[in-house]
Scaffold this active site. Structure first.
Site, mmCIF file in Angstrom:
data_model
loop_
_atom_site.group_PDB
_atom_site.id
_atom_site.type_symbol
_atom_site.label_atom_id
_atom_site.label_comp_id
_atom_site.label_asym_id
_atom_site.label_seq_id
_atom_site.Cartn_x
_atom_site.Cartn_y
_atom_site.Cartn_z
ATOM 1 N N ASP A 39 0.846 -1.189 0.000
ATOM 2 C CA ASP A 39 0.000 0.000 0.000
ATOM 3 C C ASP A 39 0.884 1.242 0.000
ATOM 4 O OD1 ASP A 39 0.880 0.105 2.707
ATOM 5 O OD2 ASP A 39 -0.830 -1.101 3.304
ATOM 6 N N ASP A 58 1.232 5.187 1.483
ATOM 7 C CA ASP A 58 0.798 6.189 2.454
ATOM 8 C C ASP A 58 1.371 7.545 2.071
ATOM 9 O OD1 ASP A 58 -0.470 4.208 3.875
ATOM 10 O OD2 ASP A 58 1.193 3.897 5.264
ATOM 11 N N ASP A 72 8.480 5.715 13.803
ATOM 12 C CA ASP A 72 8.984 4.699 14.726
ATOM 13 C C ASP A 72 10.394 4.216 14.384
ATOM 14 O OD1 ASP A 72 8.056 3.417 12.441
ATOM 15 O OD2 ASP A 72 6.591 2.162 13.491
#
Length: 439
Positions: A49, A51, A137
């Site tokens: 996907d 983002d 992160d």
């Protein structure tokens, strides 16, 4: 990095993601591809996907796209829907305001909130691209691709981490894990998925902080476990989770059975995960229900035996009660939707029914909607435990593929081997005599 330095081409990117970025740029906003899609393209993998991140607020994004819906409580996100593809668009995240009562905080500005464990419970803090990168992160997830000038901004030496094949957190690992304990699961998932190791400082606090996963909503953990175990590398992921003490907060009822690496319980879970990996990698269907049935099977067996010995219940009742109790305890940690927990119980019940093959029972079982799942489960158990269980599984293997005549022959042979007689005929109940109207 310029286009010549990173080698990412627009041909590598979803046409819908490009549309979103072009429209945001055209409206005067910044926009970038970010995270896993940039990392995967740089590593030569095909992203699942795409983002996008931008300096537009969620409301401004919604104003630009009619096919947009806003989601999320902890952090508001925009989903731009193109048929079956969803492009997720987030606003640049900013740094946290440590106190709700900071007098210097502009009126009406959203701030973050932490709980007593340091976990973020509200996170609608918007900022700059530099602040957003610091909030990411892992270092390889802080790379941003711009379609405006075709550059990649690498804020945290993510490319170096890819070259070293290390999963490395941005910032102090203990603080980052406390902010969101699911990062411990993500560290393991990325290490396995990308064939990397967890960098020493990133790995160090995991065992001591694993219990923080108890504070994560059970519904979120269900989604995370699907990513962990239905990735095509479920067995390897399970072993690394076990190594870092992360199975216990997820499956506390299973943990006591895993102390011995060579135990039948560990071998059974590994066998089921390996079979699941094989099916996924061959593009075959899998269901989370089968996996959860396997992870909780031995706790159910033990609980059923305990109920029989302590409460004097018969095997059937004890097993049904044990099934309900084990699933109930598990859903306190990981929510198992009813559409899956019902199938879990069907698979378990079939383990009780499959040994009972006389008369019409064998043919009736073949028509059970979950027969195949129950049989596959029995076969996996038999391959690990051997003995009578394996013989039973092999019998069903032959029976389900035999023609009608052969099936009857197998049942006759089974009847003879079990004692030779069909058993005493049942006594028919006498119907009560009809009573007259004046009786």
């Amino acid at each position: 990095m310029t286009r010549g330095e990173h080698g990412i081409s627009r041909e590598d990117i979803s046409a819908n993601a490009l549309k979103v970025m072009y429209r945001l740029n055209g409206a005067g906003f910044e926009s970038y591809l970010v995270g896993g899609c940039v990392r995967d393209i740089l590593m030569g993998h095909e992203p699942k996907d795409f983002d996008v991140v931008t300096n537009a607020t969620p409301e401004q994004i919604k104003g630009l796209f009619r096919n947009c819906r806003l989601i999320g409580r902890r952090f508001r996100l925009a989903h731009i829907v193109f048929g079956r593809e969803i492009i997720e668009v987030a606003t640049f995240r900013g740094h946290h305001q440590e106190s709700d009562e900071d007098e210097n905080l502009p009126k009406g500005k959203a701030i973050a909130k932490r709980d007593a464990h340091g976990q973020l419970v509200r996170d609608n803090v918007f900022g700059t691209i530099e602040e957003d990168a610091e909030r990411r992160d892992f270092t390889f997830n802080a790379m941003y691709y711009s379609v405006a000038d075709f550059t990649v901004k690498d804020f945290a030496n993510g490319l170096a981490a890819i070259e070293k094949r290390e999963v490395e957190l941005i910032g102090d690992p203990e603080t980052r894990y406390r902010e969101d304990p699911v990062r411990m699961l993500r560290a393991v998932r990325f290490a396995v998925k990308l064939g990397m190791r967890i960098e020493a400082k990133t790995a160090a606090p995991i065992k001591s902080l694993a219990n923080l996963l108890q504070n994560i909503p059970p519904a979120r953990l269900f989604e995370e476990t699907l990513k962990l175990f239905l990735s095509g590398k479920g067995e390897e992921t399970f072993l690394m989770l076990h190594e870092y003490g992360l199975i216990e907060p997820l499956f506390p009822q299973l943990t006591p059975f895993l102390k011995d690496e060579s135990s039948r319980e560990m071998q059974f879970v590994r066998r089921v995960l390996a079979n699941t990996d094989e099916r996924i990698n061959n593009d075959q269907r899998v269901t989370p229900a089968f996996l959860y049935a396997a992870l909780l099977w031995y706790p159910v067996e033990e609980e059923s035996q305990r109920l029989q010995s302590e409460s004097g219940l018969n095997a059937h009742d004890a097993f049904n009660i044990a099934s309900g109790e084990v699933i109930s305890r598990q859903t306190q940690r990981i929510m198992i939707p009813k559409r899956f927990s019902t199938v879990v119980r069907d698979i378990w019940i079939l383990q009780q029914r499959l040994p009972k093959r006389f008369g019409r029972r064998a043919f009736q079982l073949l028509t059970h909607p979950k027969f195949r799942a129950g049989y596959d489960f029995l076969l996996a158990r038999g391959q690990i435990e051997g003995g009578d269980l394996l013989e039973l599984a092999q019998w069903w293997t032959h029976f389900q593929h035999a023609d009608n005549g052969k099936q009857k022959g197998m049942l006759n042979a089974l009847r003879k081997s079990e004692g030779g007689a069909k058993g005493a005929p049942r006594k028919r109940k006498r119907k009560p005599a009809k009573r007259g109207p004046d009786a």
